[in-house]
Enzyme design. Structure first.
Site, PDB file in Angstrom:
ATOM      1  CD1 TRP A 187      -0.191  -1.417   3.211  1.00 17.25           C
ATOM      2  CD2 TRP A 187       0.537   0.686   3.323  1.00 17.25           C
ATOM      3  NE1 TRP A 187       0.545  -1.293   4.367  1.00 17.25           N
ATOM      4  CE2 TRP A 187       1.001  -0.006   4.464  1.00 17.25           C
ATOM      5  CE3 TRP A 187       0.871   2.041   3.185  1.00 17.25           C
ATOM      6  CZ2 TRP A 187       1.783   0.598   5.449  1.00 17.25           C
ATOM      7  CZ3 TRP A 187       1.658   2.642   4.162  1.00 17.25           C
ATOM      8  CH2 TRP A 187       2.101   1.927   5.281  1.00 17.25           C
TER       9      TRP A 187
ATOM     10  N   PRO B 239      -2.840  -6.206  -5.776  1.00 17.65           N
ATOM     11  CG  PRO B 239      -4.149  -4.505  -6.681  1.00 17.65           C
ATOM     12  CD  PRO B 239      -3.859  -5.966  -6.792  1.00 17.65           C
TER      13      PRO B 239
ATOM     14  N   GLY C  80       6.784  -6.191   1.315  1.00 19.83           N
ATOM     15  CA  GLY C  80       6.041  -6.020   2.557  1.00 19.83           C
ATOM     16  C   GLY C  80       6.941  -6.205   3.763  1.00 19.83           C
TER      17      GLY C  80
ATOM     18  CD  GLU D 195      11.847  -2.912  -1.328  1.00 21.90           C
ATOM     19  OE1 GLU D 195      11.147  -2.273  -0.525  1.00 21.90           O
ATOM     20  OE2 GLU D 195      12.157  -2.501  -2.451  1.00 21.90           O
TER      21      GLU D 195
ATOM     22  CB  CYS E 102      10.883  -0.309   2.040  1.00 21.15           C
ATOM     23  SG  CYS E 102       9.297  -1.156   1.940  1.00 21.15           S
TER      24      CYS E 102
ATOM     25  CD  GLU F 277      10.285  -1.298   8.418  1.00 20.27           C
ATOM     26  OE1 GLU F 277      10.603  -0.758   7.351  1.00 20.27           O
ATOM     27  OE2 GLU F 277       9.813  -2.448   8.492  1.00 20.27           O
TER      28      GLU F 277
END
Length: 530
Positions: free
Chosen positions: A170, A195, A245, A267, A301, A399
C-alpha cells in the site's frame, strides 16, 4: 510542535482530486478485477471518507485467473521481443500523459503528499523506458565459451518462468504495483497481481493504461482481497512470487514458495541509517535528511530512521534539521504545497504512537513532534525527532515505518559504521560528506543493498540500471537492472558439438583419450582460455 504549519483538511477546494472521486471511473476500474466474493469498502486515510465498494476475489477466482494467464503465456512468449518492448515504451508515454489522474489516485488511497505521489509516476516511467530500451541486451541469446574452440558452440537462452504472482504493498501503490511486473511481461511471462486491498484503484488504473499500450488483458490479471486468502492462493498456483512487505510476512511467503520449489523475490523491512560525516555540508545534509525521513510520512521501506552525526557538526546539524522539520506543512489537501500527508491506517498510527510513547517513558528526548494531529485528519502524526534513544526502547532496532527518526552522536567513523551495521536489517543507507570519494569508500563498508552518497534514497531508487533490494532480513533478490528481469527467466544452456565427440574415438582407448584431454587442457590454459 508549536511552529509546525498545518493546513485544514478540505479536499473539495482542490479540483485536482476530481478524478479520484469520480464514481464512473471507480466502476470502470472495478470491472477489471476477477472477483466474485462480495465487496469491501476502501477509505481515504487522510479524511476517513469512503472511496469505493470494490469487488473481492476468492481463491477460486485466483485459480481461474492463473489458468487464463497460463494459457495466454503460451502465445505471449512467442510475441517478438521488439513488439513487447514497444508496449513498454508506449506505456512510458501514457503514464506521463496521465500523471495527474494517477497522482490523484495515489493521494486519495494512500494519503501521501502530492510531491511524493509524483515520485511514483516518475519511477514507473523510468522503469518502463529502461526495460523497453534494454530488452535485447538483457534477453537476447548470448554466445558463451564452449569447451573447445571451434569444436564446441555454447549459448545461453532465457526462458520465461510462466505465470508470475505479484503481491504489492500500500505504501507505494503505483510504483510497487507496476515496476516489478513490467520486466516480467517483457521477458515473456504473464502476471496475476494482488495490489494491497487498501489501495487497489491506483494499481487498476495503471494496469488499464498498460492495456491501452497494447498488453493483452489476459497477460496481466488483477485480483483483490486479503493477503491470507487471495495472496495465499497466488503463492499456491503461480510459477514465481514477487512480494513487497514486512519481514514477518516475507518469511511466510518464502516458506510457502519453498514448499513448492518455486522462485521468489522479497523486498522487506528496514531500519535504515544515515551517516553525516564531519565534513558534510550541514545545510544540504539537513535538507536531505528531512526528505529521507519524512517522505510519504516515513512509510517508505528505504526511508531513514537512524541518523548518526559526527561530533564536529552535531549541534549545527540538529539545529538546522529541527528547524526544517518544524516548517513542514501537514495537510489532508492535495496541492503541491503539502510536505507530508497521512499515515495509512489505524494500525500504523498505533505503532508510531507506541514507539514514541515508549521512548519518552524510558528517557528519550523529543526534539520536535511527538503527537498525533487528529484536527488535520484521523491518521496524522507529527514528524518526530528523538535523541537519547537506547537499546531498551522499542524504536531502537524495530522498524517504525512512520515519521519518527532517532539522532545519535559519534566521534569515530569506524564506530559509526559499526553502529550503522548493527541489527537484523540491511536495506538502504546514506552517507553525507563533501568528499564523495571517501563517501563511496564508507558506503562500501555498510551492510545495505543500496547506499546513497549525499542523497537519502532517490539516487539509487531512480537509477534503474542498478539493482535494488535488501541484505540480511531485508529481502531476497533484486528489482531493477539486469537482476530485476533475470529473476523472471530460467537460463538455458545449449551446446553444439562439431566434428569430434567429447569421448574416446578414432581408435583411441579411454586411457589414451584421458592423456590427450590432459594435454589439451594444459594448452588451453596457456592460451588464456577460461
Amino acid at each position: 510542535m508549536s511552529e509546525q504549519t498545518s493546513i485544514p483538511a478540505d479536499p473539495e477546494l482542490d479540483p485536482t482530486a476530481s478524478y479520484a472521486t469520480d464514481q464512473s471511473v471507480i466502476r470502470r476500474l472495478s470491472g477489471l478485477l476477477r472477483a466474485t466474493a462480495g465487496t469491501r469498502t476502501t477509505y481515504a486515510p487522510a479524511t476517513g471518507q469512503p472511496i469505493a465498494d470494490l469487488p473481492l476475489s476468492s481463491p477460486d477466482d485466483v485459480l481461474t485467473a492463473v489458468r487464463t494467464a497460463r494459457k495466454t503465456q503460451a502465445s505471449w512468449k512467442r510475441v517478438p521481443l521488439d513488439e513487447r518492448a514497444a508496449i513498454l515504451l508506449r506505456y512510458h508515454d501514457l503514464v506521463l500523459d496521465h500523471r495527474h489522474e494517477l497522482v490523484d489516485l495515489v493521494i486519495r488511497e494512500s494519503g501521501k503528499a502530492r510531491k511524493q505521489a509524483f515520485e511514483e509516476v516518475a519511477h514507473v516511467a523510468l522503469t518502463a523506458r529502461y526495460y523497453g530500451r534494454k530488452a535485447h541486451e538483457l534477453l537476447d541469446p548470448q554466445r558463451k565459451l564452449g569447451m573447445f574452440p571451434v569444436l564446441t558452440r555454447a549459448e545461453q537462452r532465457f526462458v520465461p518462468k510462466g505465470v508470475v504472482g505479484i503481491i504489492s504493498p500500500w505504501n507505494y501503490p503505483l510504483s510497487m504495483a507496476m515496476a516489478d511486473g513490467l520486466p516480467a511481461v517483457l521477458a515473456g511471462n504473464t502476471v496475476v497481481h494482488k495490489p494491497d486491498s487498501q489501495t487497489p484503484l491506483t494499481a487498476l488504473r495503471a494496469i488499464e493504461l498498460l492495456y491501452d499500450a497494447g498488453l493483452p488483458r489476459e497477460a496481466w490479471i488483477p485480483v483483490n482481497g486479503e493477503g491470507a486468502t487471495v495472496g495465499g492462493a497466488i503463492i499456491q498456483n503461480t510459477d514465481y512470487i514477487c512480494f513487497t512487505g514486512s519481514t514477518k510476512t516475507g518469511r511466510l511467503v518464502a516458506q510457502q514458495a519453498a514448499e513448492r520449489l518455486i522462485g521468489f523475490s522479497l523486498e522487506l523491512g528496514g531500519k535504515n541509517p544515515m551517516l553525516v560525516l564531519r565534513d558534510a555540508d550541514v545545510a544540504r545534509a539537513a535538507e536531505g535528511a528531512v526528505r529521507a525521513c519524512f517522505a510519504s510520512a516515513g512509510q517508505l521501506c528505504v526511508s531513514m530512521e537512524r541518523l548518526y552525526v559526527a561530533d564536529q557538526v552535531y549541534d549545527a546539524f540538529v539545529t538546522a534539521f529541527v528547524a526544517r522539520v518544524n516548517k513542514l506543512k501537514l495537510s489532508a489537501g492535495t496541492g503541491w504545497d503539502v510536505d507530508m500527508g497521512s499515515l495509512i491506517s489505524k494500525a500504523q498510527l498505533e505503532t508510531v504512537t507506541r514507539h514514541v510513547e515508549d521512548a519518552k517513558a524510558k528517557g528519550a528526548v523529543v526534539l520536535t513532534g511527538g503527537k498525533a494531529r487528529p484536527e488535520i485528519g484521523p491518521l496524522f502524526y507529527e514528524p518526530t525527532v528523538l535523541s537519547g534513544v537506547t537499546p531498551a526502547m522499542e524504536c531502537f532496532d524495530n522498524e517504525t515505518f512512520g515519521p519518527v527518526v532517532s539522532l545519535y552522536r559519534f566521534s569515530d567513523e569506524s564506530e559509526a559504521i559499526q553502529r550503522a551495521n548493527e541489527g537484523e536489517y540491511g536495506l538502504n543507507a546514506s552517507v553525507y560528506t563533501r568528499d564523495t570519494r571517501r563517501g563511496r569508500a564508507i558506503a562500501a563498508q555498510l551492510v545495505a543493498g543500496t547506499v546513497n552518497v549525499n542523497e537519502g534514497y532517490a539516487a539509487t531508487f531512480g537509477s534503474i540500471d542498478t539493482p535494488m533490494g535488501g541484505m540480511r532480513t531485508s529481502g531476497v533478490g533484486r528489482r531493477q537492472g539486469v537482476e530485476g528481469i533475470r529473476r523472471y527467466v530460467d537460463p538455458q544452456a545449449i551446446a553444439t558439438q562439431r566434428l569430434l565427440p567429447i569421448a574416446a574415438s578414432h581408435g583411441l582407448s579411454d586411457q589414451a583419450y584421458a592423456e590427450v584431454m590432459t594435454g589439451a587442457l594444459r594448452v588451453l590454459k596457456k592460451l588464456g582460455r577460461a
